[in-house]
Design a protein around this motif. Structure first.
Motif, PDB file in Angstrom:
ATOM      1  N   ALA A 263       0.842  -1.201   0.000  1.00  0.00           N
ATOM      2  CA  ALA A 263       0.000   0.000   0.000  1.00  0.00           C
ATOM      3  C   ALA A 263       0.877   1.252   0.000  1.00  0.00           C
ATOM      4  N   TYR A 264       1.964   1.204   0.772  1.00  0.00           N
ATOM      5  CA  TYR A 264       2.878   2.344   0.791  1.00  0.00           C
ATOM      6  C   TYR A 264       3.540   2.521  -0.574  1.00  0.00           C
ATOM      7  N   LEU A 265       3.964   1.419  -1.188  1.00  0.00           N
ATOM      8  CA  LEU A 265       4.577   1.470  -2.514  1.00  0.00           C
ATOM      9  C   LEU A 265       3.612   2.064  -3.536  1.00  0.00           C
ATOM     10  N   THR A 266       2.362   1.652  -3.480  1.00  0.00           N
ATOM     11  CA  THR A 266       1.375   2.192  -4.423  1.00  0.00           C
ATOM     12  C   THR A 266       1.206   3.690  -4.238  1.00  0.00           C
ATOM     13  N   SER A 280       6.585  17.112 -16.615  1.00  0.00           N
ATOM     14  CA  SER A 280       7.228  16.674 -17.859  1.00  0.00           C
ATOM     15  C   SER A 280       6.202  16.543 -18.974  1.00  0.00           C
ATOM     16  N   ASP A 281       6.723  16.443 -20.186  1.00  0.00           N
ATOM     17  CA  ASP A 281       5.873  16.220 -21.361  1.00  0.00           C
ATOM     18  C   ASP A 281       5.854  14.755 -21.767  1.00  0.00           C
ATOM     19  N   ALA A 282       6.369  13.887 -20.911  1.00  0.00           N
ATOM     20  CA  ALA A 282       6.415  12.463 -21.224  1.00  0.00           C
ATOM     21  C   ALA A 282       5.007  11.919 -21.404  1.00  0.00           C
ATOM     22  N   THR A 283       4.882  10.928 -22.266  1.00  0.00           N
ATOM     23  CA  THR A 283       3.584  10.298 -22.463  1.00  0.00           C
ATOM     24  C   THR A 283       3.165   9.577 -21.193  1.00  0.00           C
ATOM     25  N   ILE A 284       1.885   9.323 -21.093  1.00  0.00           N
ATOM     26  CA  ILE A 284       1.387   8.613 -19.911  1.00  0.00           C
ATOM     27  C   ILE A 284       1.986   7.215 -19.833  1.00  0.00           C
ATOM     28  N   ASP A 285       2.205   6.603 -20.989  1.00  0.00           N
ATOM     29  CA  ASP A 285       2.816   5.274 -20.991  1.00  0.00           C
ATOM     30  C   ASP A 285       4.244   5.335 -20.449  1.00  0.00           C
ATOM     31  N   THR A 286       4.986   6.379 -20.828  1.00  0.00           N
ATOM     32  CA  THR A 286       6.358   6.538 -20.326  1.00  0.00           C
ATOM     33  C   THR A 286       6.358   6.775 -18.826  1.00  0.00           C
ATOM     34  N   VAL A 287       5.460   7.639 -18.358  1.00  0.00           N
ATOM     35  CA  VAL A 287       5.356   7.904 -16.927  1.00  0.00           C
ATOM     36  C   VAL A 287       5.008   6.611 -16.183  1.00  0.00           C
ATOM     37  N   ALA A 288       4.095   5.842 -16.741  1.00  0.00           N
ATOM     38  CA  ALA A 288       3.692   4.588 -16.108  1.00  0.00           C
ATOM     39  C   ALA A 288       4.898   3.678 -15.878  1.00  0.00           C
ATOM     40  N   ARG A 289       5.745   3.554 -16.889  1.00  0.00           N
ATOM     41  CA  ARG A 289       6.899   2.661 -16.768  1.00  0.00           C
ATOM     42  C   ARG A 289       7.951   3.232 -15.815  1.00  0.00           C
ATOM     43  N   GLN A 290       8.021   4.542 -15.726  1.00  0.00           N
ATOM     44  CA  GLN A 290       8.979   5.161 -14.811  1.00  0.00           C
ATOM     45  C   GLN A 290       8.628   4.899 -13.345  1.00  0.00           C
ATOM     46  N   VAL A 291       7.353   4.692 -13.072  1.00  0.00           N
ATOM     47  CA  VAL A 291       6.939   4.505 -11.672  1.00  0.00           C
ATOM     48  C   VAL A 291       6.503   3.075 -11.366  1.00  0.00           C
ATOM     49  N   GLY A 292       6.745   2.157 -12.310  1.00  0.00           N
ATOM     50  CA  GLY A 292       6.523   0.754 -11.979  1.00  0.00           C
ATOM     51  C   GLY A 292       5.266   0.120 -12.513  1.00  0.00           C
ATOM     52  N   TYR A 293       4.578   0.779 -13.450  1.00  0.00           N
ATOM     53  CA  TYR A 293       3.402   0.169 -14.072  1.00  0.00           C
ATOM     54  C   TYR A 293       3.738  -0.222 -15.509  1.00  0.00           C
ATOM     55  N   GLY A 294       3.189  -1.344 -15.942  1.00  0.00           N
ATOM     56  CA  GLY A 294       3.557  -1.883 -17.238  1.00  0.00           C
ATOM     57  C   GLY A 294       2.985  -1.156 -18.427  1.00  0.00           C
ATOM     58  N   SER A 295       1.947  -0.349 -18.202  1.00  0.00           N
ATOM     59  CA  SER A 295       1.309   0.333 -19.324  1.00  0.00           C
ATOM     60  C   SER A 295       0.529   1.533 -18.818  1.00  0.00           C
ATOM     61  N   ALA A 296       0.126   2.381 -19.758  1.00  0.00           N
ATOM     62  CA  ALA A 296      -0.706   3.527 -19.409  1.00  0.00           C
ATOM     63  C   ALA A 296      -2.034   3.056 -18.824  1.00  0.00           C
ATOM     64  N   PHE A 297      -2.563   1.953 -19.334  1.00  0.00           N
ATOM     65  CA  PHE A 297      -3.833   1.434 -18.830  1.00  0.00           C
ATOM     66  C   PHE A 297      -3.705   1.033 -17.361  1.00  0.00           C
ATOM     67  N   ALA A 298      -2.614   0.346 -17.016  1.00  0.00           N
ATOM     68  CA  ALA A 298      -2.421  -0.083 -15.630  1.00  0.00           C
ATOM     69  C   ALA A 298      -2.275   1.121 -14.703  1.00  0.00           C
ATOM     70  N   SER A 300      -3.470   4.128 -15.274  1.00  0.00           N
ATOM     71  CA  SER A 300      -4.754   4.821 -15.228  1.00  0.00           C
ATOM     72  C   SER A 300      -5.700   4.167 -14.231  1.00  0.00           C
ATOM     73  N   ALA A 301      -5.732   2.845 -14.222  1.00  0.00           N
ATOM     74  CA  ALA A 301      -6.622   2.138 -13.296  1.00  0.00           C
ATOM     75  C   ALA A 301      -6.218   2.418 -11.845  1.00  0.00           C
ATOM     76  N   ALA A 302      -4.910   2.353 -11.567  1.00  0.00           N
ATOM     77  CA  ALA A 302      -4.439   2.606 -10.199  1.00  0.00           C
ATOM     78  C   ALA A 302      -4.635   4.067  -9.814  1.00  0.00           C
ATOM     79  N   PHE A 303      -4.386   4.970 -10.745  1.00  0.00           N
ATOM     80  CA  PHE A 303      -4.518   6.403 -10.485  1.00  0.00           C
ATOM     81  C   PHE A 303      -5.971   6.762 -10.169  1.00  0.00           C
ATOM     82  N   LYS A 304      -6.902   6.206 -10.928  1.00  0.00           N
ATOM     83  CA  LYS A 304      -8.322   6.476 -10.688  1.00  0.00           C
ATOM     84  C   LYS A 304      -8.762   5.943  -9.330  1.00  0.00           C
ATOM     85  N   ARG A 305      -8.260   4.761  -8.952  1.00  0.00           N
ATOM     86  CA  ARG A 305      -8.619   4.224  -7.640  1.00  0.00           C
ATOM     87  C   ARG A 305      -8.109   5.131  -6.525  1.00  0.00           C
ATOM     88  N   ALA A 306      -6.920   5.658  -6.710  1.00  0.00           N
ATOM     89  CA  ALA A 306      -6.312   6.462  -5.647  1.00  0.00           C
ATOM     90  C   ALA A 306      -6.837   7.886  -5.612  1.00  0.00           C
TER      91      ALA A 306
END
Length: 318
Positions: A263-266, A280-298, A300-306
């Motif tokens: 939970a802390y990691l998330t 940054s101007d990085a794509t959402i997919d790039t940001v996702a991979r920088q913080v440990g998510y495999g795709s923009a979809f993953a 987005s799902a975690a971001f919406k929950r939080a």
């Protein structure tokens, strides 16, 4: 790096505002500019700081007051002095009724005086304030500074910041190439010194993640999470790195930090993503991979929950 260093590294000033104020009595300045953080060093005088809630506090020369925004606060020679100047966003100065103040005097580089006298012509009862404002702070800095009380006063008897205050005051009135960057970095160093001193006080209600940093099991786990959030961490992997069982790590981490490791990691990943989406101007997919998510979809799902909104909506509205 320890968690505090990592957080402080991301709490650097952006669009910081530095000013020296010379205030002749009677004076009262109310600050309504909604800056997320104000750092005020008292160079001269014994003014009062009046927070939006709570009692007025008298500060002495050498003290440093830190006000966490966006709440209103007032500096005055006396708590009973009526408000004469209001600092609005911008910053711009108005009367208490909202009329623009045009008669205020700018006396030299980054210096404001509320009258015609200065400290150099016999105004022995003047107060001199060295003011630093953070007008832009990212998600990670907000996480850090939310641990602070609305008003924090570091007494002048603590000398760790005195050299930095003196250097900041000297540089404030200079007008050299790159001066704004120099002032921002000095303000950052002063903030680091203030926070380090405050967090190490025995009577400070420091955040759980800071207190847990000294634990031989949880401390290393926090450093791993903070320094490499993109790694595919699991409780088992973290436990192996610290030489304990999964059950021991989960129990100890939850007891000390107040939530399970994952939970802390998330939460850390989402905060990082929120900051990167804005900075940054990085794509959402790039940001996702920088913080440990495999795709923009993953992400987005975690971001919406939080946060209740999509990463794109967060980026668009800031």
């Amino acid at each position: 790096m320890d968690p505090l260093s990592i957080l402080l590294d991301r709490a650097r000033g952006r669009d910081a505002f530095v000013l020296r104020s010379i205030l002749n009595p009677p004076w009262s300045v109310q600050v309504r500019d909604r800056a997320p953080l104000n750092v005020v060093a008292i160079l001269r005088g014994t003014p009062w700081v009046v927070p939006s809630t709570g009692d007025a506090v008298r500060v002495d020369a050498g003290d440093i007051a830190v006000m966490r925004g966006p709440d209103t606060f007032t500096f005055a020679d006396n708590p009973r002095t009526p408000t004469q100047v209001v600092v609005q966003p911008g910053p711009r100065r108005t009367t208490a009724a909202g009329a623009e103040l045009r008669e205020v005097a700018d006396m030299g580089v980054r210096t404001w005086v509320n009258g015609t006298r200065t400290c150099d012509d016999g105004a022995d009862d003047s107060s001199v304030l060295q003011i630093g404002k953070y007008r832009g702070l990212g998600e990670i800095a907000t996480r850090l500074l939310s641990a602070l009380p609305p008003l924090l006063v570091i007494p002048g008897t603590v000398h760790v910041e005195s050299a930095l205050v003196s250097l900041l005051a000297e540089e404030t009135v200079r007008n050299e190439p790159g001066q704004d960057l120099v002032l921002e970095r000095l303000l950052d160093l002063l903030l680091v010194a203030i926070l380090r001193e405050w967090f190490t006080r025995p009577d400070t209600d420091a955040p759980a993640w800071y207190r847990a940093n000294g634990d031989p099991v949880v401390g290393p786990v926090l450093r791993l999470i903070h320094s490499d959030p993109a790694h595919p961490w699991t409780v088992a992997a973290l436990a192996r790195r610290t030489g304990v069982s999964r059950a021991t790590l989960a129990r100890r981490f939850t007891d000390l930090v107040g939530m399970p490791p994952m939970a802390y990691l998330t939460g850390w990943r989402i905060d990082l993503a929120a900051e990167l989406l804005v900075e940054s101007d990085a794509t959402i997919d790039t940001v996702a991979r920088q913080v440990g998510y495999g795709s923009a979809f993953a992400l987005s799902a975690a971001f919406k929950r939080a946060r209740g909104i999509s990463p794109q909506r967060h980026r668009d509205r800031t």
